[in-house]
Write a protein that holds these residues in place. Structure first.
Motif, PDB file in Angstrom:
ATOM      1  N   ARG A 121       2.652  -4.616   5.537  1.00 53.71           N
ATOM      2  CA  ARG A 121       2.092  -3.991   4.403  1.00 53.71           C
ATOM      3  C   ARG A 121       1.069  -2.698   4.662  1.00 53.71           C
ATOM      4  O   ARG A 121       0.287  -2.184   3.882  1.00 53.71           O
ATOM      5  N   GLY A 122       1.238  -2.409   6.075  1.00 50.96           N
ATOM      6  CA  GLY A 122       0.644  -0.877   6.394  1.00 50.96           C
ATOM      7  C   GLY A 122      -0.894  -1.036   6.536  1.00 50.96           C
ATOM      8  O   GLY A 122      -1.552  -0.133   6.795  1.00 50.96           O
ATOM      9  N   VAL A 123      -1.290  -2.122   6.703  1.00 50.74           N
ATOM     10  CA  VAL A 123      -2.905  -2.470   6.840  1.00 50.74           C
ATOM     11  C   VAL A 123      -3.552  -2.180   8.300  1.00 50.74           C
ATOM     12  O   VAL A 123      -4.399  -1.489   8.411  1.00 50.74           O
ATOM     13  N   LEU A 124      -2.503  -2.724   9.210  1.00 49.04           N
ATOM     14  CA  LEU A 124      -3.286  -2.605  10.649  1.00 49.04           C
ATOM     15  C   LEU A 124      -2.787  -1.384  11.428  1.00 49.04           C
ATOM     16  O   LEU A 124      -1.603  -0.791  11.578  1.00 49.04           O
ATOM     17  N   SER A 163      -9.973  -1.032   3.524  1.00 43.59           N
ATOM     18  CA  SER A 163     -10.215  -2.214   4.397  1.00 43.59           C
ATOM     19  C   SER A 163     -11.091  -1.817   5.572  1.00 43.59           C
ATOM     20  O   SER A 163     -11.276  -0.476   5.731  1.00 43.59           O
ATOM     21  N   PRO A 164     -11.946  -2.670   6.064  1.00 44.93           N
ATOM     22  CA  PRO A 164     -12.941  -2.269   6.995  1.00 44.93           C
ATOM     23  C   PRO A 164     -12.308  -1.593   8.162  1.00 44.93           C
ATOM     24  O   PRO A 164     -11.253  -1.874   8.646  1.00 44.93           O
ATOM     25  N   ASP A 165     -13.162  -0.774   9.006  1.00 47.05           N
ATOM     26  CA  ASP A 165     -12.348  -0.221  10.143  1.00 47.05           C
ATOM     27  C   ASP A 165     -11.922  -0.953  11.096  1.00 47.05           C
ATOM     28  O   ASP A 165     -10.839  -0.995  11.854  1.00 47.05           O
ATOM     29  N   VAL A 166     -12.869  -2.095  11.436  1.00 42.74           N
ATOM     30  CA  VAL A 166     -12.581  -3.271  12.336  1.00 42.74           C
ATOM     31  C   VAL A 166     -12.898  -4.600  11.490  1.00 42.74           C
ATOM     32  O   VAL A 166     -13.889  -4.726  10.910  1.00 42.74           O
ATOM     33  N   LEU A 170       0.823  -1.274  -0.102  1.00 42.98           N
ATOM     34  CA  LEU A 170      -0.057  -0.046  -0.077  1.00 42.98           C
ATOM     35  C   LEU A 170       0.888   1.318  -0.045  1.00 42.98           C
ATOM     36  O   LEU A 170       2.065   1.418   0.572  1.00 42.98           O
ATOM     37  N   THR A 171       0.492   2.270  -0.507  1.00 46.89           N
ATOM     38  CA  THR A 171       0.868   3.669  -0.628  1.00 46.89           C
ATOM     39  C   THR A 171       0.134   4.652   0.361  1.00 46.89           C
ATOM     40  O   THR A 171      -0.897   4.131   0.945  1.00 46.89           O
ATOM     41  N   ALA A 172       0.594   5.794   0.704  1.00 46.58           N
ATOM     42  CA  ALA A 172      -0.163   6.596   1.751  1.00 46.58           C
ATOM     43  C   ALA A 172      -1.202   7.147   0.936  1.00 46.58           C
ATOM     44  O   ALA A 172      -1.916   8.000   1.467  1.00 46.58           O
ATOM     45  N   ALA A 173      -1.547   7.089  -0.482  1.00 44.25           N
ATOM     46  CA  ALA A 173      -2.421   7.883  -1.055  1.00 44.25           C
ATOM     47  C   ALA A 173      -3.940   6.978  -0.916  1.00 44.25           C
ATOM     48  O   ALA A 173      -3.714   5.928  -0.404  1.00 44.25           O
ATOM     49  N   GLY A 174      -4.818   7.483  -1.067  1.00 44.75           N
ATOM     50  CA  GLY A 174      -6.106   7.041  -0.904  1.00 44.75           C
ATOM     51  C   GLY A 174      -6.990   7.591   0.282  1.00 44.75           C
ATOM     52  O   GLY A 174      -6.780   8.162   1.238  1.00 44.75           O
ATOM     53  N   CYS A 175      -8.428   7.280   0.073  1.00 39.90           N
ATOM     54  CA  CYS A 175      -9.181   7.626   1.119  1.00 39.90           C
ATOM     55  C   CYS A 175      -9.184   6.826   2.422  1.00 39.90           C
ATOM     56  O   CYS A 175      -8.994   5.538   2.345  1.00 39.90           O
ATOM     57  N   ARG A 206      -6.049   3.010   8.225  1.00 43.61           N
ATOM     58  CA  ARG A 206      -6.672   4.175   7.500  1.00 43.61           C
ATOM     59  C   ARG A 206      -7.916   4.676   8.038  1.00 43.61           C
ATOM     60  O   ARG A 206      -8.590   5.334   7.249  1.00 43.61           O
ATOM     61  N   THR A 207      -8.412   3.913   8.935  1.00 46.05           N
ATOM     62  CA  THR A 207      -9.660   4.454   9.728  1.00 46.05           C
ATOM     63  C   THR A 207      -9.640   6.055   9.957  1.00 46.05           C
ATOM     64  O   THR A 207      -8.545   6.368  10.545  1.00 46.05           O
ATOM     65  N   LYS A 208     -10.753   6.505   9.785  1.00 47.11           N
ATOM     66  CA  LYS A 208     -10.932   8.042  10.052  1.00 47.11           C
ATOM     67  C   LYS A 208     -11.341   8.073  11.579  1.00 47.11           C
ATOM     68  O   LYS A 208     -11.014   9.310  12.208  1.00 47.11           O
ATOM     69  N   TYR A 209     -11.719   7.033  12.045  1.00 45.89           N
ATOM     70  CA  TYR A 209     -12.308   7.195  13.655  1.00 45.89           C
ATOM     71  C   TYR A 209     -11.402   6.396  14.411  1.00 45.89           C
ATOM     72  O   TYR A 209     -12.293   5.098  15.143  1.00 45.89           O
ATOM     73  N   PRO A 210     -10.228   6.374  14.740  1.00 46.14           N
ATOM     74  CA  PRO A 210      -9.740   5.328  15.740  1.00 46.14           C
ATOM     75  C   PRO A 210     -10.372   5.426  17.149  1.00 46.14           C
ATOM     76  O   PRO A 210     -10.125   4.137  17.617  1.00 46.14           O
ATOM     77  N   GLN A 211     -10.774   6.484  17.638  1.00 50.60           N
ATOM     78  CA  GLN A 211     -11.129   6.596  18.830  1.00 50.60           C
ATOM     79  C   GLN A 211     -12.495   5.570  19.116  1.00 50.60           C
ATOM     80  O   GLN A 211     -12.804   4.756  19.909  1.00 50.60           O
TER      81      GLN A 211
END
Length: 427
Positions: A113-116, A96-99, A25-30, A316-321
């Motif tokens: 691969r920077g997924v987790l 990938s899903p948030d959880v 994965l790269t840093a790009a993307g939503c 990549r989740t927008k809502y880690p909290q």
């Protein structure tokens, strides 16, 4: 993990040989998840399992949303194979899903691969508690100083036995019995009950791991394999000899009755598997089945450890909290424990374990087995799994099966396994 409520372990492992080369994965993307103007956020939660697990999880989510009205949870589930196929596609696209449900064999692979998401920040911020877990399970999801998964349930390797056959043969397995005693029991079963004693132990990677741990080695180290070709040659040669002598069921016949177990089919009297998988035998067979101790080399050390299904989060989740709050609720809330029961193994936290007490004999037996094994003091730290471990596991089962049915010879099988393992662990 299963379709129609259950899938044979061979089926589970087919996906693990699949390529994940696309996950660089790269840093790009939503990021993942979504929000609304009133501050309500939506997180995505995915898992593998059958309809019964989905019902339990959806009931748990309804309880979470009632207590956290500003967090909505969108769900998705498939069987094991379809789950990982979809997950790889999502992860490759940065979506990938948030959880999501995860397991030890995948942590290093997807972290590489920077997924987790490393959840330690959320623990430090007070959004996720890593206290109150049973038997040191809070350490299961820690890899290279990161918290990559939070356990939801525990299991350990066990020996499932046909109790009627063992009783007729006059065999009573006891904690600390040795491999010599185990094979003597298989011989007695063959000679007096006229069936194989075991369904095919030599292709079970996790059992071989326990055997190696009894010798002071292990199947995996953090970077690769913890044994050499001579070790595996001896294990597989002995296993093949046991098939030819009738102590172990004919692998060709075992394959023919799959996905039904050779034990519940009446072909064999025992089988090594995870303790929580033992729920299958009562529904498949017409005998009575129980859990017996794992044999030892020295009468003491079994090599056992507690493994676990986990909840992991997307980097990549927008809502880690909110993700951390959801995970915390799913692993600590007592009502969730009552709802989920032992669907994903013995409940991981003390609060949930105390809240749920099984009423059926099978789950009572699973809980009793883990409690008795823990009391025996044989549990050790879990074996590390390097990136590529899932592919190695699939190769071990496939090549071991080929050896058993006569498609290859021991020396060739060992060379093939080490060649494939080297490639998988170098990727």
């Amino acid at each position: 993990m299963r379709a129609s409520g259950r899938v044979d372990r061979r089926g589970l492992l087919k996906i693990t040989g699949g390529s994940v080369a696309a996950l660089g994965l790269t840093a790009a993307g939503c990021g993942t998840g979504g929000g609304s103007a009133d501050g309500t956020v939506t997180i995505r939660y995915a898992w593998w399992g059958a309809d019964d697990r989905a019902k339990r999880i959806n009931e748990s989510i309804a309880l979470f949303e009632k207590k956290h009205p500003k967090i909505k949870v969108k769900t998705d589930f498939q069987d094991y194979v379809a789950f990982w196929e979809k997950f790889q596609t999502q992860a490759a696209g940065g979506n990938s899903p948030d959880v999501f449900q995860c397991a030890l064999a995948f942590l290093r692979k997807y972290d590489k691969r920077g997924v987790l998401l490393d959840l330690k920040q959320q623990v430090d911020a007070g959004h996720l508690k890593m206290t109150g877990f049973r038997s040191g399970l809070e350490k299961v999801g820690e890899v290279d100083g990161k918290l990559l998964g939070v356990p939801v349930g525990s299991n350990t390797m066990s020996l499932v036995i046909d109790e009627k056959v063992f009783k007729k043969a006059g065999i009573v397995p006891k904690q600390g019995w040795t491999w010599d005693q185990y094979f003597a029991a298989l011989k007695k079963i063959r000679d007096t009950q006229h069936r194989a004693g075991d369904s095919g132990y030599f292709g079970v990677m996790y059992l071989y791991d326990l055997y190696l741990r009894q010798q002071g080695k292990a199947f995996f180290t953090e970077k690769g394999l913890g044994f050499d070709e001579s070790d595996l040659r001896e294990w597989w040669a002995d296993g093949y000899d046991a098939v030819r002598s009738g102590l172990v069921a004919d692998p060709k016949k075992v394959v023919q009755v799959a996905p039904k177990s050779a034990v519940s089919d009446g072909m064999a009297a025992s089988e090594f598997t995870w303790d929580n998988f033992s729920v299958r035998y009562d529904s498949e067979g017409d005998s009575t089945y129980g859990l017996a101790p794992v044999p030892t080399t020295d009468g003491k050390k079994t090599g056992q450890y507690l493994s676990s299904l986990m909840l992991s989060a997307s980097a990549r989740t927008k809502y880690p909290q909110q993700v951390a709050q959801f995970i915390d609720f799913m692993v600590h809330d007592p009502e969730v424990g009552k709802i989920m029961g032992y669907d994903r193994g013995i409940l991981a936290t003390e609060a949930q374990y105390a809240a749920f007490r099984p009423s059926d004999p099978v789950n009572k037996a699973i809980a009793a087995y883990e409690e008795k094994t823990a009391a025996a003091g044989v549990f050790g730290p879990i074996t590390p799994h390097p990136a590529g471990a899932d592919t190695v596991e699939a190769a071990f089962l496939r090549i071991g099966t080929d050896l058993g049915v006569g498609k290859t010879k021991t020396a060739d099988a060992v060379r093939q396994f080490f060649s494939e393992a080297k490639s998988a662990l170098a990727g």
